[in-house]
Scaffold this motif. Structure first.
Motif, PDB file in Angstrom:
ATOM      1  N   LEU A  70      12.818  -1.436   7.204  1.00  0.00           N
ATOM      2  CA  LEU A  70      11.338  -1.122   6.236  1.00  0.00           C
ATOM      3  C   LEU A  70      10.360   0.118   7.412  1.00  0.00           C
ATOM      4  O   LEU A  70      10.273  -0.257   8.854  1.00  0.00           O
ATOM      5  CB  LEU A  70      10.527  -2.270   6.300  1.00  0.00           C
ATOM      6  CG  LEU A  70      11.165  -3.504   5.251  1.00  0.00           C
ATOM      7  CD1 LEU A  70       9.742  -4.711   5.297  1.00  0.00           C
ATOM      8  CD2 LEU A  70      11.289  -3.153   4.517  1.00  0.00           C
ATOM      9  N   ALA A  71      10.010   0.943   6.759  1.00  0.00           N
ATOM     10  CA  ALA A  71       9.200   1.869   7.525  1.00  0.00           C
ATOM     11  C   ALA A  71       7.888   2.208   6.766  1.00  0.00           C
ATOM     12  O   ALA A  71       8.012   2.651   5.408  1.00  0.00           O
ATOM     13  CB  ALA A  71       9.319   2.340   8.367  1.00  0.00           C
ATOM     14  N   PHE A  72       6.131   2.078   7.043  1.00  0.00           N
ATOM     15  CA  PHE A  72       5.039   2.874   6.051  1.00  0.00           C
ATOM     16  C   PHE A  72       5.258   3.613   6.933  1.00  0.00           C
ATOM     17  O   PHE A  72       5.340   3.831   7.591  1.00  0.00           O
ATOM     18  CB  PHE A  72       4.028   1.474   6.573  1.00  0.00           C
ATOM     19  CG  PHE A  72       4.461   0.604   5.892  1.00  0.00           C
ATOM     20  CD1 PHE A  72       4.083   0.171   4.508  1.00  0.00           C
ATOM     21  CD2 PHE A  72       4.253  -1.041   6.779  1.00  0.00           C
ATOM     22  CE1 PHE A  72       3.605  -0.944   3.910  1.00  0.00           C
ATOM     23  CE2 PHE A  72       4.129  -2.324   5.611  1.00  0.00           C
ATOM     24  CZ  PHE A  72       3.875  -2.457   4.326  1.00  0.00           C
ATOM     25  N   SER A  73       4.707   4.810   6.036  1.00  0.00           N
ATOM     26  CA  SER A  73       4.400   5.605   6.236  1.00  0.00           C
ATOM     27  C   SER A  73       2.758   6.088   7.067  1.00  0.00           C
ATOM     28  O   SER A  73       2.132   4.794   6.776  1.00  0.00           O
ATOM     29  CB  SER A  73       4.127   6.734   3.986  1.00  0.00           C
ATOM     30  OG  SER A  73       3.060   6.416   4.042  1.00  0.00           O
ATOM     31  N   PRO A  74       2.439   6.545   7.475  1.00  0.00           N
ATOM     32  CA  PRO A  74       1.918   6.948   8.535  1.00  0.00           C
ATOM     33  C   PRO A  74       0.204   7.269   8.322  1.00  0.00           C
ATOM     34  O   PRO A  74      -0.858   6.029   8.690  1.00  0.00           O
ATOM     35  CB  PRO A  74       1.608   8.138   9.527  1.00  0.00           C
ATOM     36  CG  PRO A  74       3.366   8.626   9.618  1.00  0.00           C
ATOM     37  CD  PRO A  74       3.873   8.002   7.901  1.00  0.00           C
ATOM     38  N   ASN A  75       0.284   7.261   6.608  1.00  0.00           N
ATOM     39  CA  ASN A  75      -1.032   7.141   6.173  1.00  0.00           C
ATOM     40  C   ASN A  75      -1.001   6.134   5.268  1.00  0.00           C
ATOM     41  O   ASN A  75      -1.984   5.249   4.100  1.00  0.00           O
ATOM     42  CB  ASN A  75      -1.260   8.023   4.589  1.00  0.00           C
ATOM     43  CG  ASN A  75      -0.069   8.617   3.880  1.00  0.00           C
ATOM     44  OD1 ASN A  75       0.518   7.141   4.040  1.00  0.00           O
ATOM     45  ND2 ASN A  75       0.216   8.971   2.765  1.00  0.00           N
ATOM     46  N   GLY A  76       0.179   5.394   4.948  1.00  0.00           N
ATOM     47  CA  GLY A  76      -0.207   3.010   4.750  1.00  0.00           C
ATOM     48  C   GLY A  76       0.364   3.277   2.932  1.00  0.00           C
ATOM     49  O   GLY A  76       0.010   2.732   2.518  1.00  0.00           O
ATOM     50  N   LYS A  77       0.461   5.011   2.183  1.00  0.00           N
ATOM     51  CA  LYS A  77       0.461   4.587   1.053  1.00  0.00           C
ATOM     52  C   LYS A  77       2.090   4.431   0.284  1.00  0.00           C
ATOM     53  O   LYS A  77       2.516   4.108  -0.422  1.00  0.00           O
ATOM     54  CB  LYS A  77       0.572   6.261  -0.111  1.00  0.00           C
ATOM     55  CG  LYS A  77      -1.260   6.265   0.563  1.00  0.00           C
ATOM     56  CD  LYS A  77      -1.493   8.001  -0.168  1.00  0.00           C
ATOM     57  CE  LYS A  77      -2.976   7.738  -0.518  1.00  0.00           C
ATOM     58  NZ  LYS A  77      -3.752   9.795  -0.427  1.00  0.00           N
ATOM     59  N   PHE A  78       2.961   4.673   0.847  1.00  0.00           N
ATOM     60  CA  PHE A  78       4.365   4.255   0.542  1.00  0.00           C
ATOM     61  C   PHE A  78       4.922   3.505   2.172  1.00  0.00           C
ATOM     62  O   PHE A  78       5.099   3.369   2.911  1.00  0.00           O
ATOM     63  CB  PHE A  78       4.852   6.040   0.854  1.00  0.00           C
ATOM     64  CG  PHE A  78       4.066   7.008   0.201  1.00  0.00           C
ATOM     65  CD1 PHE A  78       4.172   6.895  -1.259  1.00  0.00           C
ATOM     66  CD2 PHE A  78       3.581   7.955   0.237  1.00  0.00           C
ATOM     67  CE1 PHE A  78       3.596   7.899  -2.089  1.00  0.00           C
ATOM     68  CE2 PHE A  78       2.747   8.970  -0.319  1.00  0.00           C
ATOM     69  CZ  PHE A  78       3.358   8.669  -2.037  1.00  0.00           C
TER      70      PHE A  78
END
Length: 194
Positions: A70-78
């Motif tokens: 799993l990995a979140f985009s740095p902006n947390g939207k994706f």
């Protein structure tokens, strides 16, 4: 039900128990704001949990095998997810919807990492490759108007090869960990298979 626990180093007991998965939890990742934690499971689901109250706020389904990265985009939207089905799926967290699939790996995807600026998503697999994807292009094409009540979902173009920036083969090492440095250099690690 399988339980996942949240611990603090200064406590002997868990701070929070998350209950809901129907099989082993195989990966976890904190959201960039630390208010949520995502869990991937052998039950082929991803769950997003509220850390403060322990409630499951999203259940994401779409993989055909156990989820291992799993990995979140740095902006947390994706959120990006990888599994034994060799697929990398992209999710919009706000709407709880799958928005695309990055195709190319032929074995389990054990490693996913966004670059610090969020422009690149790296994926590493048991197929001995690292693939770099143009996440900026993938997510910039998505507008809130694209989410229609009629369909309930949106998809990136079927040809995810347009988003592929490059494929890098190892000699015979499955890739099980990826890390972008502060200078945006990508480090990949895996066990050597003679």
């Amino acid at each position: 039900l399988v339980f996942k626990s949240l611990w603090a180093t200064d406590h002997y007991q868990p701070l929070r128990m998350f209950s809901g998965h129907l099989a082993d939890v195989t990966c976890t990742r904190f959201h960039p704001n630390s208010n949520y934690v995502a869990t991937g499971s052998a039950d082929r689901t991803i769950r997003l949990w509220d850390v403060l109250n322990g409630n499951c706020v999203r259940i994401l389904t779409g993989h055909k095998g156990p989820i291992h990265s799993l990995a979140f985009s740095p902006n947390g939207k994706f959120l990006a997810s990888g599994a034994t089905d060799g697929r990398v799926l992209l999710w919009d967290i706000g709407h709880g919807l799958m928005i695309g699939e990055l195709k190319g790996h032929t074995d389990t995807v054990y490693a996913l990492k966004f670059s610090r600026d969020g422009e690149i998503l790296a994926s590493g697999s048991m197929d001995n490759t690292v693939r770099l994807w143009d996440s900026l292009k993938a997510f910039d094409d998505i507008e809130t108007d694209d989410f229609t009540a009629a369909t309930g979902h949106i998809h990136l173009p079927d040809n995810s090869q347009e988003l592929l920036l490059g494929t890098y083969m190892t000699k015979s090492s499955p890739v099980i960990h990826l890390h972008f440095t502060r200078r945006n250099l990508l480090l990949a690690a895996g066990g050597y298979n003679p």
